[in-house]
Enzyme design. Structure first.
Site, short mmCIF file in Angstrom:
data_model
loop_
_atom_site.label_atom_id
_atom_site.label_comp_id
_atom_site.label_asym_id
_atom_site.label_seq_id
_atom_site.Cartn_x
_atom_site.Cartn_y
_atom_site.Cartn_z
N PRO A 58 29.50 -126.27 -75.06
CA PRO A 58 28.36 -125.33 -75.16
C PRO A 58 27.95 -124.78 -73.80
O PRO A 58 27.20 -123.80 -73.73
CB PRO A 58 27.24 -126.17 -75.77
CG PRO A 58 27.74 -127.55 -75.90
CD PRO A 58 29.18 -127.61 -75.56
N ASP B 8 38.96 -103.04 -86.23
CA ASP B 8 38.05 -104.18 -86.41
C ASP B 8 36.72 -103.95 -85.72
O ASP B 8 36.65 -103.28 -84.70
CB ASP B 8 38.65 -105.43 -85.75
CG ASP B 8 39.50 -106.22 -86.70
OD1 ASP B 8 39.52 -105.89 -87.88
OD2 ASP B 8 40.15 -107.17 -86.24
N ARG C 6 44.84 -112.92 -83.67
CA ARG C 6 44.74 -111.56 -84.22
C ARG C 6 45.12 -110.50 -83.19
O ARG C 6 45.45 -109.39 -83.55
CB ARG C 6 43.33 -111.30 -84.76
CG ARG C 6 42.99 -112.15 -85.98
CD ARG C 6 41.58 -111.88 -86.46
NE ARG C 6 41.40 -110.49 -86.87
CZ ARG C 6 41.73 -110.01 -88.04
NH1 ARG C 6 42.25 -110.79 -88.95
NH2 ARG C 6 41.52 -108.74 -88.33
N GLU D 77 28.79 -137.15 -75.81
CA GLU D 77 27.76 -136.53 -74.96
C GLU D 77 28.35 -135.61 -73.91
O GLU D 77 27.64 -134.94 -73.19
CB GLU D 77 26.88 -137.60 -74.31
CG GLU D 77 25.67 -137.95 -75.14
CD GLU D 77 26.02 -138.49 -76.51
OE1 GLU D 77 26.97 -139.27 -76.63
OE2 GLU D 77 25.36 -138.09 -77.48
N1 ADE Z 1 31.27 -128.05 -78.40
C1 ADE Z 1 30.03 -128.34 -78.85
N2 ADE Z 1 29.34 -127.23 -79.09
C2 ADE Z 1 30.17 -126.17 -78.76
C3 ADE Z 1 30.01 -124.76 -78.77
N3 ADE Z 1 28.89 -124.18 -79.15
N4 ADE Z 1 31.05 -124.03 -78.38
C4 ADE Z 1 32.20 -124.62 -77.96
N5 ADE Z 1 32.39 -125.92 -77.94
C5 ADE Z 1 31.38 -126.71 -78.33
#
Ligand code: ADE
Length: 245
Positions: free
Chosen positions: A87, A167, A152, A114
């Site tokens: 994330p 697209d 793609r 974590e």
């Molecule tokens: N791992 C945990 N959350 C994620 C996300 N939003 N994008 C990519 N990998 C992740």
């Protein structure tokens, strides 16, 4: 083009890649997907991939050794790119997908728990990728999203090159609406322009609808996009119509 996915849950991918366009692309040899179990790159009896974080916090962190060992043995010489799904990464979009499709090999490391020891990001990984501003339990679903979106852009994977070019996002706009039979569904009629047989008129209508949809749902995209003269004209038409209604 080849994808190598490094994960502690290889089973997750079995059905995901066994259907549709991705399966066909693999069968035809346009893409190759290899899934690797991170535990195969551990050296201890318990095949341990994680450990407690230094500094004392809850949870577990992926150890650097197995990830380095896996990537180093999987990475091929030549145009390859190592990505960590997290994330904290760069937000994945169509442009990044198109860039990834220019590599011969993309290695996707799926994080879990974590987090992943920071030295993986710092000294091993070329690109950190996030698929959205939310937290998943691991990078597996994100890796599958990346494989599908990047594939793609690999020539030949999508039936006609045309369809990728039209697209959403490839044009920088959301898709125009599509209709099929019946012509009248519960009194909701298909727009008559689509029966006109005038291809120029239909193309103009589609562009106008795409602009209208993008303006309504994703005005942020329009702001960052350079508009052609025709698009500017259509956009002012749309704005005039909005004022009138
Ligand atoms: N791992 C945990 N959350 C994620 C996300 N939003 N994008 C990519 N990998 C992740």
């Amino acid at each position: 083009m080849r994808f190598d996915i490094i994960t502690i849950f290889p089973g997750i991918f079995e059905s995901l890649f066994a259907a549709g366009i991705i399966k066909k692309a693999q069968d035809k040899g346009m893409i190759e997907i290899q899934v690797h179990n991170l535990r195969d790159y551990t050296a201890d009896k318990y095949r341990q991939v994680d450990d407690r974080p230094y500094g004392g916090l809850e949870g577990m962190v992926f150890k650097p050794e197995p990830v380095f060992k896996a990537v180093e043995s999987i990475r091929q010489p030549g145009r390859s790119l190592v990505c960590l799904l997290t994330p904290q990464g760069e937000l994945f979009n169509s442009k990044l997908a198109e860039k990834l499709a220019t590599y011969r090999q993309v290695v996707l490391v799926c994080g879990r728990y974590e987090g992943v020891d920071e030295r993986v990001s710092e000294y091993l990984v070329d690109e950190e990728i996030s698929i959205g501003d939310y937290v998943l339990s691991g990078g597996e679903l994100a890796a599958a999203v990346v494989v599908e979106a990047v594939s793609r852009f690999v020539p030949g994977v999508v039936g006609r090159e045309e369809s990728v070019r039209h697209d959403s996002f490839s044009t920088g706009l959301l898709d125009f609406p599509q209709y099929t039979r019946p012509r009248d569904f519960l009194g909701h009629k298909v727009p008559s322009v689509l029966f006109s047989g005038d291809h120029q008129k239909i193309a103009r209508w589609r562009l106008k609808m795409a602009l209208e949809k993008t303006l309504a749902k994703r005005p942020d995209i329009l702001k960052s996009r350079k508009l052609s003269e025709e698009e500017k004209k259509l956009l002012s038409e749309i704005q005039e119509e909005r004022k009138e209604s």
